[in-house]
Design a protein around this motif. Structure first.
Motif, mmCIF file in Angstrom:
data_model
loop_
_atom_site.group_PDB
_atom_site.id
_atom_site.type_symbol
_atom_site.label_atom_id
_atom_site.label_comp_id
_atom_site.label_asym_id
_atom_site.label_seq_id
_atom_site.Cartn_x
_atom_site.Cartn_y
_atom_site.Cartn_z
ATOM 1 N N ARG A 1 -0.294 -0.745 -13.407
ATOM 2 C CA ARG A 1 -0.895 0.208 -12.429
ATOM 3 C C ARG A 1 -2.519 0.115 -12.390
ATOM 4 N N ASP B 1 6.379 4.026 -8.396
ATOM 5 C CA ASP B 1 5.285 3.147 -7.856
ATOM 6 C C ASP B 1 5.384 1.772 -8.432
ATOM 7 N N GLU C 1 0.955 1.369 -4.043
ATOM 8 C CA GLU C 1 -0.240 2.115 -4.051
ATOM 9 C C GLU C 1 -0.255 3.453 -4.074
ATOM 10 N N LYS C 2 0.811 3.798 -3.107
ATOM 11 C CA LYS C 2 1.067 5.206 -2.981
ATOM 12 C C LYS C 2 2.522 5.412 -3.430
ATOM 13 N N SER D 1 0.838 -1.308 0.082
ATOM 14 C CA SER D 1 -0.017 -0.171 0.177
ATOM 15 C C SER D 1 0.970 1.178 0.039
ATOM 16 N N SER D 2 1.943 1.129 0.815
ATOM 17 C CA SER D 2 2.626 2.384 0.816
ATOM 18 C C SER D 2 4.176 2.156 1.510
#
Length: 154
Positions: free
Chosen positions: A133, A97, A83-84, A16-17
């Motif tokens: 993406r 990313d 994701e971030k 996610s990040s």
């Protein structure tokens, strides 16, 4: 050479990040450790040493960190999609990313360069990056990476 020869399905992950470039390099090392059994700390050290020579963020949200690592017997790859996006000191100053990490044996010469060129060519294709993406499933990402490369070779 095909991406399916250097990348295993279990070496593909969506995160996610990541809080920083350094944390992302640790994530790559952890993934390489779980997928291939290599020492995560040594992998991270090798990646950070390589990054000190110049950033491997190649632009358009893509980074290709790579390193030679004692104990690795063949070129292996790990793939992380964030994701971030995170700042990676990329040449175009854009956050990344899509991250494809490569580890090669210490003595690997041309094989390491061939693998790096293959990954670079694959991720230079805007259509492949757009598909990556648009998906958040690791198995789908693996399929996109390996099938996209096969189609290009045909």
């Amino acid at each position: 050479m095909q991406l399916s020869k250097i990348l295993k399905p279990e070496a593909v992950k969506v995160i996610s990040s990541s809080s920083s470039k350094k944390r992302l390099l640790h994530d790559l090392g952890d993934l390489a450790s779980s997928a291939y059994g290599i020492d995560a700390n040594r992998a991270v050290e090798a990646l950070m040493e390589r990054e000190s020579l110049g950033p491997t963020g190649v632009g358009h949200g893509v980074a290709l960190p790579h390193a030679r690592l004692d104990g690795v017997t063949e070129v292996i790859g790990v793939f992380i999609q964030l994701e971030k996006p995170v700042d990676f000191d990329a040449v175009d100053r854009q956050p990344v990313d899509i991250v494809f990490g490569l580890f090669a044996p210490e003595e690997a010469g041309v094989e390491h360069l061939k693998a790096l060129a293959l990954v670079s060519r694959t991720l230079r294709e805007a259509s492949i990056c757009n598909k990556l993406r648009a998906n958040k499933d690791a198995q789908t990402l693996y399929t996109i990476l390996t099938e996209g490369q096969t189609v290009q070779a045909a």
